[in-house]
Design a protein around this motif. Structure first.
Motif, PDB file in Angstrom:
ATOM      1  N   GLU A 175      13.478  17.396   0.437  1.00 35.85           N
ATOM      2  CA  GLU A 175      13.719  17.042   1.838  1.00 35.85           C
ATOM      3  C   GLU A 175      12.393  16.839   2.567  1.00 35.85           C
ATOM      4  N   ILE A 176      12.284  15.704   3.245  1.00 34.29           N
ATOM      5  CA  ILE A 176      11.097  15.358   4.017  1.00 34.29           C
ATOM      6  C   ILE A 176      11.494  15.253   5.486  1.00 34.29           C
ATOM      7  N   PRO A 177      10.759  15.884   6.404  1.00 36.48           N
ATOM      8  CA  PRO A 177      11.092  15.728   7.833  1.00 36.48           C
ATOM      9  C   PRO A 177      11.087  14.256   8.234  1.00 36.48           C
ATOM     10  N   LYS A 178      11.974  13.894   9.120  1.00 36.70           N
ATOM     11  CA  LYS A 178      12.034  12.511   9.574  1.00 36.70           C
ATOM     12  C   LYS A 178      10.755  12.160  10.330  1.00 36.70           C
ATOM     13  N   PHE A 179      10.286  10.941  10.103  1.00 37.87           N
ATOM     14  CA  PHE A 179       9.108  10.477  10.831  1.00 37.87           C
ATOM     15  C   PHE A 179       9.238   8.980  11.051  1.00 37.87           C
ATOM     16  N   ASP A 180       8.532   8.516  12.050  1.00 34.19           N
ATOM     17  CA  ASP A 180       8.561   7.090  12.381  1.00 34.19           C
ATOM     18  C   ASP A 180       7.517   6.386  11.543  1.00 34.19           C
ATOM     19  N   ASN A 181       7.960   5.560  10.615  1.00 33.87           N
ATOM     20  CA  ASN A 181       7.048   4.852   9.721  1.00 33.87           C
ATOM     21  C   ASN A 181       6.552   3.547  10.324  1.00 33.87           C
ATOM     22  N   GLN A 182       7.026   3.233  11.520  1.00 37.99           N
ATOM     23  CA  GLN A 182       6.627   1.993  12.168  1.00 37.99           C
ATOM     24  C   GLN A 182       5.265   2.162  12.824  1.00 37.99           C
ATOM     25  N   VAL A 183       4.320   1.318  12.509  1.00 34.12           N
ATOM     26  CA  VAL A 183       2.989   1.388  13.088  1.00 34.12           C
ATOM     27  C   VAL A 183       2.875   0.322  14.171  1.00 34.12           C
ATOM     28  N   ASP A 184       2.718   0.759  15.391  1.00 34.21           N
ATOM     29  CA  ASP A 184       2.583  -0.177  16.511  1.00 34.21           C
ATOM     30  C   ASP A 184       1.137  -0.174  16.988  1.00 34.21           C
ATOM     31  N   VAL A 185       0.530  -1.316  16.969  1.00 29.88           N
ATOM     32  CA  VAL A 185      -0.831  -1.463  17.460  1.00 29.88           C
ATOM     33  C   VAL A 185      -0.785  -2.417  18.639  1.00 29.88           C
ATOM     34  N   LEU A 205      -2.842  -3.945  21.815  1.00 29.51           N
ATOM     35  CA  LEU A 205      -4.063  -4.176  22.573  1.00 29.51           C
ATOM     36  C   LEU A 205      -3.806  -5.309  23.555  1.00 29.51           C
ATOM     37  N   GLU A 206      -4.422  -5.223  24.701  1.00 30.87           N
ATOM     38  CA  GLU A 206      -4.321  -6.326  25.654  1.00 30.87           C
ATOM     39  C   GLU A 206      -4.982  -7.560  25.065  1.00 30.87           C
ATOM     40  N   ASP A 207      -4.528  -8.716  25.514  1.00 24.04           N
ATOM     41  CA  ASP A 207      -5.077  -9.965  24.984  1.00 24.04           C
ATOM     42  C   ASP A 207      -6.590 -10.019  25.116  1.00 24.04           C
ATOM     43  N   SER A 208      -7.112  -9.477  26.226  1.00 24.72           N
ATOM     44  CA  SER A 208      -8.558  -9.514  26.432  1.00 24.72           C
ATOM     45  C   SER A 208      -9.280  -8.710  25.356  1.00 24.72           C
ATOM     46  N   LYS A 209      -8.690  -7.563  24.942  1.00 30.88           N
ATOM     47  CA  LYS A 209      -9.286  -6.747  23.907  1.00 30.88           C
ATOM     48  C   LYS A 209      -9.178  -7.406  22.535  1.00 30.88           C
ATOM     49  N   ILE A 210      -8.060  -8.066  22.292  1.00 28.05           N
ATOM     50  CA  ILE A 210      -7.895  -8.767  21.014  1.00 28.05           C
ATOM     51  C   ILE A 210      -8.931  -9.881  20.901  1.00 28.05           C
ATOM     52  N   LYS A 211      -9.126 -10.614  21.991  1.00 26.01           N
ATOM     53  CA  LYS A 211     -10.130 -11.684  21.980  1.00 26.01           C
ATOM     54  C   LYS A 211     -11.530 -11.124  21.782  1.00 26.01           C
ATOM     55  N   GLU A 212     -11.801  -9.980  22.428  1.00 24.18           N
ATOM     56  CA  GLU A 212     -13.106  -9.346  22.261  1.00 24.18           C
ATOM     57  C   GLU A 212     -13.303  -8.903  20.822  1.00 24.18           C
ATOM     58  N   ILE A 269      -9.118   1.609  15.982  1.00 27.09           N
ATOM     59  CA  ILE A 269      -8.033   1.089  15.154  1.00 27.09           C
ATOM     60  C   ILE A 269      -8.523   1.021  13.711  1.00 27.09           C
ATOM     61  N   ARG A 270      -7.584   0.994  12.781  1.00 26.36           N
ATOM     62  CA  ARG A 270      -7.928   0.903  11.371  1.00 26.36           C
ATOM     63  C   ARG A 270      -8.145  -0.553  10.976  1.00 26.36           C
ATOM     64  N   ILE A 271      -8.865  -0.757   9.867  1.00 29.63           N
ATOM     65  CA  ILE A 271      -9.022  -2.114   9.341  1.00 29.63           C
ATOM     66  C   ILE A 271      -7.660  -2.729   9.072  1.00 29.63           C
ATOM     67  N   HIS A 272      -6.751  -1.921   8.519  1.00 30.73           N
ATOM     68  CA  HIS A 272      -5.411  -2.420   8.182  1.00 30.73           C
ATOM     69  C   HIS A 272      -4.640  -2.870   9.426  1.00 30.73           C
ATOM     70  N   ASP A 273      -5.027  -2.344  10.589  1.00 24.57           N
ATOM     71  CA  ASP A 273      -4.316  -2.694  11.823  1.00 24.57           C
ATOM     72  C   ASP A 273      -4.525  -4.144  12.231  1.00 24.57           C
ATOM     73  N   LEU A 311     -16.082  -1.060  16.108  1.00 26.80           N
ATOM     74  CA  LEU A 311     -15.267  -0.212  16.976  1.00 26.80           C
ATOM     75  C   LEU A 311     -16.098   0.416  18.092  1.00 26.80           C
ATOM     76  N   ASP A 312     -17.347   0.788  17.788  1.00 27.03           N
ATOM     77  CA  ASP A 312     -18.219   1.366  18.813  1.00 27.03           C
ATOM     78  C   ASP A 312     -18.415   0.389  19.964  1.00 27.03           C
ATOM     79  N   ARG A 313     -18.577  -0.860  19.649  1.00 23.94           N
ATOM     80  CA  ARG A 313     -18.774  -1.873  20.700  1.00 23.94           C
ATOM     81  C   ARG A 313     -17.467  -2.201  21.404  1.00 23.94           C
ATOM     82  N   LEU A 314     -16.366  -2.133  20.659  1.00 17.32           N
ATOM     83  CA  LEU A 314     -15.063  -2.464  21.225  1.00 17.32           C
ATOM     84  C   LEU A 314     -14.543  -1.356  22.131  1.00 17.32           C
TER      85      LEU A 314
END
Length: 391
Positions: free
Chosen positions: A202-212, A214-221, A332-336, A325-328
């Motif tokens: 038995e494994i405790p229930k967890f949310d496996n959905q990863v939501d990332v 970011l505002e559009d301005s951050k994505i562009k940056e 977030i992870r690379i996989h994100d 990430l330091d500049r941003l």
């Protein structure tokens, strides 16, 4: 209850005396006359033989063979047919009775499982399983030296409970179940053990959905930082990652995977999660990275800094990712990067066809329906994505 058997009668294939176990009515009719290209579950084939032994007695026997759904139907058929002559010989000499079943220890069963899965699981997945098994399972000497027939669900549950008590995330503790369930499965199928002890962890229930998000301005940056990163080959790696590829897929790329004439590249089956070769279009940005790196005939595209015969390690790249990430100012992870692409495309109303093609996500239905147009729709979807996030 006796198994329901369907005769296999495929033209130009050696099907004599071979039957498919059809308990869930996967196949209709009395015969299978065409090999299925894909089965959505594990399956069994039965070889039934009748012969006259050396004592002149008519002898009948059958042997059941279990196969993973990753094994094609024709491969399984060839394997079973190859056993026929050996079984006939044993029937005639009265030596067809099964030998005493060997009961391995958990440690031995694990070693055999690892050998079986080499080439069937992605190398990074198998390595993560080995690491987890060594740390949480095989480190328990009493458990690892126990015969698999004596392993109980409680012992396995205790491992998971201990992990949770130490603060390990439920998602990580689920790895124990993911490792052990398929390990015990063949022994259950062969009747060595009555039930799979790992199936009831038995494994405790967890949310496996990863939501990332970011505002559009951050994505562009972020994309501006990736594409203007001053150091090669790391800038080029970031460009490849921005096209939806997994980190292991990018670092495993070799020059032989590039087809400049067709303007495509291929992620080989051993380097992706779907265990099938996946071919994509080379965008102008990707072509530019290859030209900057200096096109070669062989070897890794992104090799280790001190040894070109080895691919670059993930740890080497992560040092440069941390600088981004330091500049941003966002963690977030690379996989994100993959999740960002998926999220933006969903919000843009792109089809499942495009998103699945870009990210290399696939199911049976998606693979069958869209495999012929994957390159084109992926390229179109990425063009739309870059229009939104790049300056």
């Amino acid at each position: 209850m006796a198994d329901i058997l369907v005769k296999i009668n495929i033209k130009n294939a050696d099907c004599r005396n071979i039957y498919f176990v059809n308990n869930d009515n996967l196949f209709g009719g009395k015969e299978i006359t065409k090999a299925p290209t894909y089965l959505n579950r594990d399956y069994k084939l039965v070889l039934r033989i009748t012969s006259i032994n050396i004592s002149g007695i008519r002898t009948q026997t059958k042997k059941t063979f279990s196969f993973s759904k990753q094994i094609t139907f024709l491969q399984a058929l060839r394997e079973v047919s190859s056993k026929r002559e050996d079984l006939l010989k044993k029937l005639k000499t009265c030596t067809h009775k099964e030998e005493k079943i060997r009961i391995p220890t958990l440690e031995q069963a694990w070693s055999e499982y690892v050998e079986l899965k080499k080439g069937k699981l992605a190398s990074n997945t198998l390595n993560s399983y080995i690491t987890a098994a060594n740390k949480w399972i095989l480190s328990n000497q009493k458990l690892s030296k126990s015969p698999i027939t004596e392993i109980t669900t409680k012992q396995l549950q205790d491992i998971v409970n201990h992990m949770l008590e130490l603060g390990v995330a439920p998602r990580t503790s689920k790895t124990i179940k993911d490792i052990l369930r398929p390990l015990f499965k063949p022994y259950t199928q062969r009747g060595v053990i009555k039930s799979n002890p790992a199936a009831f962890i038995e494994i405790p229930k967890f949310d496996n959905q990863v939501d990332v998000e970011l505002e559009d301005s951050k994505i562009k940056e972020l994309y501006d930082l990736l594409y203007s990163y001053p150091t090669e080959p790391f800038r080029s790696i970031f460009v490849w990652l921005s096209h939806g590829r997994r980190l292991n897929e990018v670092l495993s790329l070799e020059w032989r995977d590039i087809n400049l004439e067709a303007s495509t590249y291929t992620i080989r089956y051993e380097n992706n999660k779907v265990r099938k070769p996946m071919t994509y279009k080379l965008s102008d940005e990707l072509k530019e990275t290859l030209e900057n790196l200096g096109i070669k005939k062989s070897g890794y595209i992104f090799h280790a800094m001190k040894d070109e015969s080895k691919k670059m390690s993930k740890a080497t790249l992560r040092l440069h990712w941390e600088k981004i990430l330091d500049r941003l100012g966002v963690h977030i992870r690379i996989h994100d990067l993959r999740h960002l692409i998926g999220g933006v495309l969903v919000s843009e109303g792109k089809t499942l066809e495009q998103i699945a093609s870009i990210l290399g996500h696939t199911s049976t239905s998606v693979t069958k329906r869209y495999s012929k147009v994957r390159q084109e729709v992926a390229a179109e979807g990425l063009d739309e994505f870059f229009k939104r996030v790049k300056k």
